[in-house]
Write a protein that holds these residues in place. Structure first.
Motif, PDB file in Angstrom:
ATOM      1  N   ASP A 104     -12.654  33.921  17.303  1.00  0.00           N
ATOM      2  CA  ASP A 104     -13.116  32.564  17.635  1.00  0.00           C
ATOM      3  C   ASP A 104     -14.615  32.439  17.437  1.00  0.00           C
ATOM      4  O   ASP A 104     -15.102  31.473  16.834  1.00  0.00           O
ATOM      5  CB  ASP A 104     -12.743  32.209  19.079  1.00  0.00           C
ATOM      6  N   HIS A 142     -16.477  34.344  15.626  1.00  0.00           N
ATOM      7  CA  HIS A 142     -16.754  34.531  14.196  1.00  0.00           C
ATOM      8  C   HIS A 142     -16.548  33.226  13.428  1.00  0.00           C
ATOM      9  O   HIS A 142     -17.374  32.853  12.589  1.00  0.00           O
ATOM     10  CB  HIS A 142     -15.846  35.621  13.632  1.00  0.00           C
ATOM     11  N   ASN A 143     -15.468  32.509  13.733  1.00  0.00           N
ATOM     12  CA  ASN A 143     -15.207  31.248  13.039  1.00  0.00           C
ATOM     13  C   ASN A 143     -16.305  30.231  13.319  1.00  0.00           C
ATOM     14  O   ASN A 143     -16.692  29.451  12.433  1.00  0.00           O
ATOM     15  CB  ASN A 143     -13.841  30.689  13.456  1.00  0.00           C
ATOM     16  N   ARG A 144     -16.801  30.220  14.551  1.00  0.00           N
ATOM     17  CA  ARG A 144     -17.909  29.321  14.872  1.00  0.00           C
ATOM     18  C   ARG A 144     -19.157  29.689  14.075  1.00  0.00           C
ATOM     19  O   ARG A 144     -19.886  28.817  13.588  1.00  0.00           O
ATOM     20  CB  ARG A 144     -18.204  29.345  16.380  1.00  0.00           C
ATOM     21  N   VAL A 177     -19.190  31.270  11.157  1.00  0.00           N
ATOM     22  CA  VAL A 177     -18.935  30.912   9.758  1.00  0.00           C
ATOM     23  C   VAL A 177     -19.180  29.423   9.560  1.00  0.00           C
ATOM     24  O   VAL A 177     -19.800  28.991   8.572  1.00  0.00           O
ATOM     25  CB  VAL A 177     -17.490  31.280   9.353  1.00  0.00           C
ATOM     26  N   ASN A 178     -18.708  28.610  10.493  1.00  0.00           N
ATOM     27  CA  ASN A 178     -18.896  27.163  10.403  1.00  0.00           C
ATOM     28  C   ASN A 178     -20.374  26.804  10.423  1.00  0.00           C
ATOM     29  O   ASN A 178     -20.827  25.898   9.711  1.00  0.00           O
ATOM     30  CB  ASN A 178     -18.176  26.468  11.564  1.00  0.00           C
ATOM     31  N   ARG A 179     -21.129  27.574  11.207  1.00  0.00           N
ATOM     32  CA  ARG A 179     -22.563  27.267  11.339  1.00  0.00           C
ATOM     33  C   ARG A 179     -23.359  27.734  10.136  1.00  0.00           C
ATOM     34  O   ARG A 179     -24.188  26.977   9.594  1.00  0.00           O
ATOM     35  CB  ARG A 179     -23.098  27.925  12.611  1.00  0.00           C
ATOM     36  N   TYR A 180     -23.121  28.980   9.694  1.00  0.00           N
ATOM     37  CA  TYR A 180     -23.980  29.554   8.668  1.00  0.00           C
ATOM     38  C   TYR A 180     -23.467  29.372   7.235  1.00  0.00           C
ATOM     39  O   TYR A 180     -24.255  29.382   6.289  1.00  0.00           O
ATOM     40  CB  TYR A 180     -24.177  31.058   8.935  1.00  0.00           C
ATOM     41  N   ARG A 184     -20.668  26.917   6.400  1.00  0.00           N
ATOM     42  CA  ARG A 184     -20.257  25.537   6.129  1.00  0.00           C
ATOM     43  C   ARG A 184     -21.299  24.506   6.561  1.00  0.00           C
ATOM     44  O   ARG A 184     -21.134  23.321   6.308  1.00  0.00           O
ATOM     45  CB  ARG A 184     -18.921  25.259   6.828  1.00  0.00           C
ATOM     46  N   GLY A 193     -22.081  23.621   9.648  1.00  0.00           N
ATOM     47  CA  GLY A 193     -21.712  22.874  10.847  1.00  0.00           C
ATOM     48  C   GLY A 193     -22.640  23.201  11.990  1.00  0.00           C
ATOM     49  O   GLY A 193     -23.538  24.041  11.910  1.00  0.00           O
ATOM     50  N   ASN A 194     -22.467  22.496  13.126  1.00  0.00           N
ATOM     51  CA  ASN A 194     -23.302  22.739  14.306  1.00  0.00           C
ATOM     52  C   ASN A 194     -22.635  23.759  15.216  1.00  0.00           C
ATOM     53  O   ASN A 194     -21.435  23.839  15.297  1.00  0.00           O
ATOM     54  CB  ASN A 194     -23.504  21.406  15.067  1.00  0.00           C
TER      55      ASN A 194
END
Length: 335
Positions: A321, A323-325, A327-330, A332, A334-335
């Protein structure tokens, strides 16, 4: 009778003076810089060359003197049979005395070649092939032929050579340089394996070499190397797939165009650590000393995942979980 004796003594004195004069001239000549046709000359002495042949080779190289004088100097020094074959560099200021010292000591002109951490065997061969001072004796040889010639038949060449700067005499063979790099890696790997952690999941020095090569390619910032190795060690212990992009890229070979896509992660090769469990069958590059040490003594960590931040460093996560956050931040944005 006295006149005869006196005349004989005068002749002896004259000859002694003449000898002293000749000795003085010889001593002066031995200390004088030799005239040269260029500031730097390259001299090649083949094995088995006679002292007379050496003197002639010196003159042919561009030293502007009488070869007979050099030959007589070599003989009178009683070091003529100690002259060593090799490739030498003669520079302005070289005297007959320093020339002989250089040849007797075997002070060959040395060149240098540098193998870089993280390079593949293909990159090594490309560099070697462009080196104008090496004897190109591996051009027609396959990877298997080269390893057999180095005494390692059946062993993959990838990762088996230690990245470092190696000096060599002009005219040295490619195999000779590769042999030194091979032995250097064997020594380093043995040293590091002796320092392995008691709980390492690695079963052999070769497995350590494979993991070190992955760590080498995954590390963007040196301070992260130990923790990256710790993540992979944790995954190996847990039976998780390593899922490391550099190994996938290596398995793609020349098909890799600079971008790695989802289909590439799903296309099976022996080096695809997304489709296959455990370590790949061979290293994927040349690891340096720091990566070798990290592989056998990884930094203790609870992380099982990491992602590049984009500045060379990595973000480490203990669970999927987080890690996915990351990945989304760095990745994609995302915030």
């Amino acid at each position: 009778m006295q006149k005869v004796v006196r005349r004989f003594l005068m002749v002896l004195l004259f000859l002694a003076a003449l000898a002293a004069l000749a000795g003085g001239v010889a001593a002066w000549w031995l200390g004088q810089p030799l005239r040269m046709s260029a500031q730097t000359l390259e001299l090649e002495i083949e094995p088995g060359t006679s002292p007379r042949g050496v003197a002639q080779a010196v003159v042919q190289a561009g030293v502007q003197t009488d070869a007979r004088l050099l030959y007589y100097w070599f003989r009178l020094s009683q070091q003529d049979r100690q002259i060593r074959a090799g490739n030498y560099e003669l520079t302005a200021g070289t005297t007959p005395r320093s020339l002989l010292q250089k040849l007797v000591r075997g002070e060959e002109s040395l060149r240098a070649i540098t193998f870089v951490e993280g390079w593949t065997f293909r990159q090594m061969r490309a560099l070697i092939a462009k080196d104008e001072f090496l004897k190109h004796d591996t051009v027609a040889m396959s990877e298997g032929d080269i390893m057999a010639a180095l005494g390692k038949p059946g062993v993959a060449a990838e990762g088996m050579f230690f990245p470092d700067t190696y000096t060599y005499a002009k005219g040295s063979s490619e195999l000779a340089v590769l042999r030194r790099a091979l032995h250097a890696m064997e020594r380093r790997l043995d040293e590091m394996w002796e320092q392995r952690s008691a709980d390492t999941p690695l079963k052999s020095p070769y497995e350590a070499l494979i993991l070190a090569s992955i760590v080498e390619k995954e590390t963007g910032r040196a301070s992260d190397r130990g923790q990256i190795a710790g993540v992979f060690a944790n995954r190996l212990r847990a039976g998780m797939r390593l899922q490391t992009d550099p190994s996938v890229i290596y398995g793609m070979g020349e098909a890799f165009d600079g971008n790695i896509r989802r289909k590439d992660l799903q296309t099976d090769t022996p080096w695809n650590t997304y489709t296959r469990a455990g370590l790949p069958p061979t290293p994927i590059a040349m690891p340096g000393k720091a990566s070798l040490l990290a592989a056998v003594r990884p930094e203790p960590t609870k992380a099982y995942y990491f992602v590049a931040r984009g500045d060379g460093s990595s973000h480490f996560s203990p669970n999927l979980d987080e890690h996915n956050r990351a990945v989304n931040r760095y990745i994609r944005g995302g915030n």
